[in-house]
Each structure stands twice: as C-alpha cells, then as structure tokens.
Design a protein around this motif. Structure first.
Motif, PDB file in Angstrom:
ATOM      1  N   ARG A 122       7.213  60.440  13.651  1.00 43.33           N
ATOM      2  CA  ARG A 122       6.387  59.302  14.060  1.00 43.33           C
ATOM      3  C   ARG A 122       6.668  58.114  13.152  1.00 43.33           C
ATOM      4  O   ARG A 122       5.970  57.866  12.171  1.00 43.33           O
ATOM      5  N   ILE A 123       7.701  57.375  13.475  1.00 43.06           N
ATOM      6  CA  ILE A 123       8.089  56.204  12.697  1.00 43.06           C
ATOM      7  C   ILE A 123       7.948  54.952  13.553  1.00 43.06           C
ATOM      8  O   ILE A 123       7.917  55.012  14.780  1.00 43.06           O
ATOM      9  N   ARG A 124       7.839  53.812  12.897  1.00 41.88           N
ATOM     10  CA  ARG A 124       7.619  52.553  13.606  1.00 41.88           C
ATOM     11  C   ARG A 124       8.716  52.261  14.614  1.00 41.88           C
ATOM     12  O   ARG A 124       8.467  51.729  15.696  1.00 41.88           O
ATOM     13  N   ALA A 125       9.938  52.615  14.265  1.00 40.19           N
ATOM     14  CA  ALA A 125      11.081  52.287  15.114  1.00 40.19           C
ATOM     15  C   ALA A 125      11.013  52.942  16.489  1.00 40.19           C
ATOM     16  O   ALA A 125      11.669  52.477  17.432  1.00 40.19           O
ATOM     17  N   GLN A 172      22.140  41.025  17.346  1.00 41.34           N
ATOM     18  CA  GLN A 172      21.149  41.810  16.612  1.00 41.34           C
ATOM     19  C   GLN A 172      21.054  43.199  17.226  1.00 41.34           C
ATOM     20  O   GLN A 172      20.567  43.354  18.334  1.00 41.34           O
ATOM     21  N   SER A 173      21.526  44.202  16.495  1.00 43.57           N
ATOM     22  CA  SER A 173      21.428  45.563  16.991  1.00 43.57           C
ATOM     23  C   SER A 173      20.191  46.236  16.423  1.00 43.57           C
ATOM     24  O   SER A 173      19.293  46.631  17.160  1.00 43.57           O
ATOM     25  N   ASP A 174      20.134  46.361  15.098  1.00 40.62           N
ATOM     26  CA  ASP A 174      18.943  46.880  14.430  1.00 40.62           C
ATOM     27  C   ASP A 174      18.274  45.723  13.698  1.00 40.62           C
ATOM     28  O   ASP A 174      18.792  45.242  12.692  1.00 40.62           O
ATOM     29  N   PRO A 175      17.128  45.265  14.186  1.00 33.56           N
ATOM     30  CA  PRO A 175      16.473  44.099  13.575  1.00 33.56           C
ATOM     31  C   PRO A 175      16.111  44.344  12.114  1.00 33.56           C
ATOM     32  O   PRO A 175      15.754  45.457  11.719  1.00 33.56           O
ATOM     33  N   VAL A 176      16.205  43.288  11.329  1.00 29.05           N
ATOM     34  CA  VAL A 176      15.877  43.370   9.911  1.00 29.05           C
ATOM     35  C   VAL A 176      14.437  43.824   9.700  1.00 29.05           C
ATOM     36  O   VAL A 176      14.134  44.602   8.803  1.00 29.05           O
ATOM     37  N   TRP A 177      13.526  43.375  10.570  1.00 30.89           N
ATOM     38  CA  TRP A 177      12.114  43.722  10.374  1.00 30.89           C
ATOM     39  C   TRP A 177      11.832  45.206  10.640  1.00 30.89           C
ATOM     40  O   TRP A 177      10.782  45.711  10.266  1.00 30.89           O
ATOM     41  N   ILE A 178      12.764  45.905  11.275  1.00 30.32           N
ATOM     42  CA  ILE A 178      12.641  47.362  11.416  1.00 30.32           C
ATOM     43  C   ILE A 178      13.296  48.071  10.232  1.00 30.32           C
ATOM     44  O   ILE A 178      12.771  49.045   9.706  1.00 30.32           O
ATOM     45  N   MET A 179      14.434  47.559   9.796  1.00 23.72           N
ATOM     46  CA  MET A 179      15.243  48.255   8.802  1.00 23.72           C
ATOM     47  C   MET A 179      14.800  48.005   7.362  1.00 23.72           C
ATOM     48  O   MET A 179      15.059  48.813   6.482  1.00 23.72           O
ATOM     49  N   TYR A 180      14.134  46.857   7.087  1.00 21.63           N
ATOM     50  CA  TYR A 180      13.796  46.499   5.719  1.00 21.63           C
ATOM     51  C   TYR A 180      12.323  46.116   5.590  1.00 21.63           C
ATOM     52  O   TYR A 180      11.749  45.520   6.492  1.00 21.63           O
ATOM     53  N   LYS A 181      11.738  46.448   4.439  1.00 19.52           N
ATOM     54  CA  LYS A 181      10.378  46.011   4.133  1.00 19.52           C
ATOM     55  C   LYS A 181      10.377  44.697   3.352  1.00 19.52           C
ATOM     56  O   LYS A 181       9.351  44.038   3.232  1.00 19.52           O
TER      57      LYS A 181
END
Length: 252
Positions: free
Chosen positions: A162-165, A15-24
């Motif tokens: 200012r983003i969640r990531a 897991q590099s970029d988690p789905v919960w960061i990349m997708y709503k």
C-alpha cells in the motif's frame, strides 16, 4: 540544466515517473517546476498523472502512453520443475505486501509462487524462504530468462504494498506482459486503469485469497488488447501525431 538551454530551443519534457512520486525532497519538486516553465511540451504516460501538473502548465500537457516491448520470440524453455503444482509469477520492482505473500503461500500449498525482481527486503526474502518452501525468489533476471517463467506460469499475482504510487499505476508493461502470455491476473487495485481489461482486481486480503482460489482453476485468457498500439511502431506513430501539431519542430 534547464537554465542553460538556449531560448530558441524547443524543449520537450517526457515525464515518466513524476518527481513528486519518487522524491520527498521539496527542492526536487521546485526543480521540476522550473522544467515545466521552460518546456514547450510536457508528455505524460497517463491522464491521472497529467492532471497533477499545475493548472498554469496544463496547455502544454499531452498524453503519450508508455510502450510495451512485445516479445518477438515465443520459443522459451520451460524453467519450472515438473512437480504437478500450479505456478504463479510476479515480476517487477514495485514493493509487494509481505503479509499478503505469506498468507497466499500458506493457503495454497499446491502452488509455487515465483518472485522476479527486487521488490522486498533481503531480510524478508530470507525469512519468507525459510517459512514457505513454495515461495521462490529469483532476484533480477534478464528478459531471456524471465520470459520463460511468465510464458509457462499458470497465473500472475500482484500483491502490491500500500504505497502512494498505486494511485497512479495504470496498464503498465508488467500487466501487459502477463496479458500477452494469457495469464489470469490477481492484483490489488491500482488507481489509473480506465476500463475493464479482465484483470481480477481486489481490495483486501480476503478477496485476494478468494480470487487466487478461482484463477487456479482457469486456463489461459485471450485478452482484448491492441498489441500494435503498444508496440514500438505504435508509440512512434502516436508521438509523430503529437509532434505534427508543433510546426516549429516538425518543419525542422
């Protein structure tokens, strides 16, 4: 496709970029949970991301940090015009904060700010270019082009939006690349860097402007980084060490 995998196959989920960061989309999150269930081993790039994986799968989680493609050739052509001004560079696709970029450009007319990567809307690029002649957008460039901009820059600036990531960004390859070439770095704070590496992290626009004023006067910095650890060989070595604990694949 995880349901199609034979039961006897050892499955590693990197897991590099988690789905919960990349997708709503909640459906995507459910698909990822199915992968957690099917995987025998879950590899994540940093601990803070690993801690977000549900408790019932924590026994499968191991930390395997991202690597860094250490430049082998350092004889790059200087792409900057010789106008005597300081050169600052940003590289990446993570969105940047337009107001910070404009304030920094306006307050530092003795500097050029070079932006590499599509990190802001095209409309904003056009508007900023008209208002600030010392901001230059290069778009996407190949490594043999952008490395010269980094090597010959005076400092790096990272005005992340200012983003969640941001909470899960750590010592990524962009920071490491700036550090490899000894650039002082001014950046908005990120949430997943453990330790003090000499980056000038700030929390608001006023601090950003003050640090830019300071780093303009600095020369190159010698960062205390184990480059072998982040190299391809270093990453392979750590992966081998992790996999050696799983006899079912190591013996194969």
């Amino acid at each position: 496709l995880c349901d199609a995998l034979p039961e006897e196959v050892f499955v590693i989920y990197r897991q590099s970029d988690p789905v919960w960061i990349m997708y709503k989309d909640n459906a995507m999150k459910e698909y990822e949970k199915k992968v957690y269930e099917r995987a025998n081993l879950i590899l994540v790039p940093r601990r803070k991301i690993g801690m977000k994986i549900p408790d019932e799968f924590q026994s499968k989680v191991r930390i395997w940090e991202n690597g860094f493609n250490v430049p082998k050739v350092t004889d790059y052509k200087n792409p900057y015009a010789e106008n005597g001004g300081k050169k600052a560079v940003y590289l990446g696709y993570t969105p940047i904060h337009r107001e910070t970029l404009e304030a920094v450009a306006w307050k530092n007319q003795d500097c050029e700010f070079h932006i590499i990567g599509n990190c802001i809307s095209k409309a904003s690029m056009v508007s900023i270019s008209k208002r600030h002649k010392n901001v230059i957008f290069h778009g996407t460039l190949p490594a043999d082009k952008y490395l010269g901009y980094i090597k010959y820059a005076d400092f790096a600036f990272v005005p992340y939006a200012r983003i969640r990531a941001l909470e899960y960004i750590g010592l990524n390859s962009k920071f490491l690349l700036f550090m490899f070439f000894g650039l002082p770095i001014v950046s908005y704070s990120v949430g997943a860097i453990d330790g003090n590496y000499g980056i000038f992290f700030v929390n608001n626009l006023q601090e950003f402007l003050e640090k830019i004023e300071s780093v303009k006067k600095l020369g190159k910095i010698q960062y205390n980084i184990d480059w072998k650890y982040y190299s391809s060989e270093g990453r392979k070595g750590e992966l081998k060490q992790i996999l050696s604990n799983y006899r079912e694949i190591w013996d194969a």
